[in-house]
Design a protein around this motif. Structure first.
Motif, PDB file in Angstrom:
ATOM      1  N   SER A 110       0.840  -1.201   0.000  1.00  0.00           N
ATOM      2  CA  SER A 110       0.000   0.000   0.000  1.00  0.00           C
ATOM      3  C   SER A 110       0.873   1.249   0.000  1.00  0.00           C
ATOM      4  N   GLU A 112       0.451   3.569   2.121  1.00  0.00           N
ATOM      5  CA  GLU A 112       0.720   3.787   3.540  1.00  0.00           C
ATOM      6  C   GLU A 112       1.991   3.057   3.969  1.00  0.00           C
ATOM      7  N   GLN A 113       2.201   1.878   3.430  1.00  0.00           N
ATOM      8  CA  GLN A 113       3.423   1.141   3.740  1.00  0.00           C
ATOM      9  C   GLN A 113       4.650   1.905   3.232  1.00  0.00           C
ATOM     10  N   ASP A 115       4.901   5.148   2.979  1.00  0.00           N
ATOM     11  CA  ASP A 115       5.119   6.246   3.924  1.00  0.00           C
ATOM     12  C   ASP A 115       5.887   5.778   5.155  1.00  0.00           C
TER      13      ASP A 115
END
Length: 144
Positions: A110, A112-113, A115
């Motif tokens: 993702s 988010e990963q 980030d």
């Protein structure tokens, strides 16, 4: 460094590293013992360094890839390199010349990963990230 027969062996194995010695011998028109000896010499000389799998990482729940250029802050080169080596989502990394010191390829589940990974090095390096849309040329052999 390699002759025509070695080239044929390398090309055949690049297409299918699971070939048996017998199948490989048939493809390059040599006996099995001759092919075994040539393979051993290619490995001993470091021409062939290993045999690997070609995986579709999307099937392993890694739908995203990113290329990250990494420029360590002054005095942080070795710290950043160690961090890069410890992050398992970084599947390849080159140390390069130019403005950046490293170019890394990441496999991600993702954004988010991504980030979270970049946050680990944010206080030690500047980064520039590109999300991979497609890979029109996969890793391949150079002209032999």
């Amino acid at each position: 460094m390699i002759d025509e027969t070695d080239r044929k062996i390398i090309v055949a194995l690049a297409a299918d590293a699971r070939l048996s010695i017998k199948q490989l011998a048939q493809r390059v028109e040599l006996s099995s013992p001759s092919v075994s000896e040539r393979l051993k010499r290619l490995e001993d000389r470091g021409v062939i360094q290993g045999f690997t799998l070609d995986l579709d990482t999307r099937m392993l729940d890694y739908p995203l890839q990113a290329i990250v250029r990494i420029k360590p802050l002054p005095g942080k080169l070795h710290i950043v390199q160690k961090l890069i080596e410890e992050i398992p989502q970084i599947t390849e990394c080159d140390k390069v010349t130019g403005d950046d010191c490293f170019v890394a390829r990441l496999l991600l589940r993702s954004i988010e990963q991504l980030d979270g990974i970049l946050d680990r090095i944010a206080d030690k390096a500047e980064t520039s990230t590109a999300i991979v849309k497609a890979q029109p040329v996969k890793r391949r052999l150079p002209p032999l």
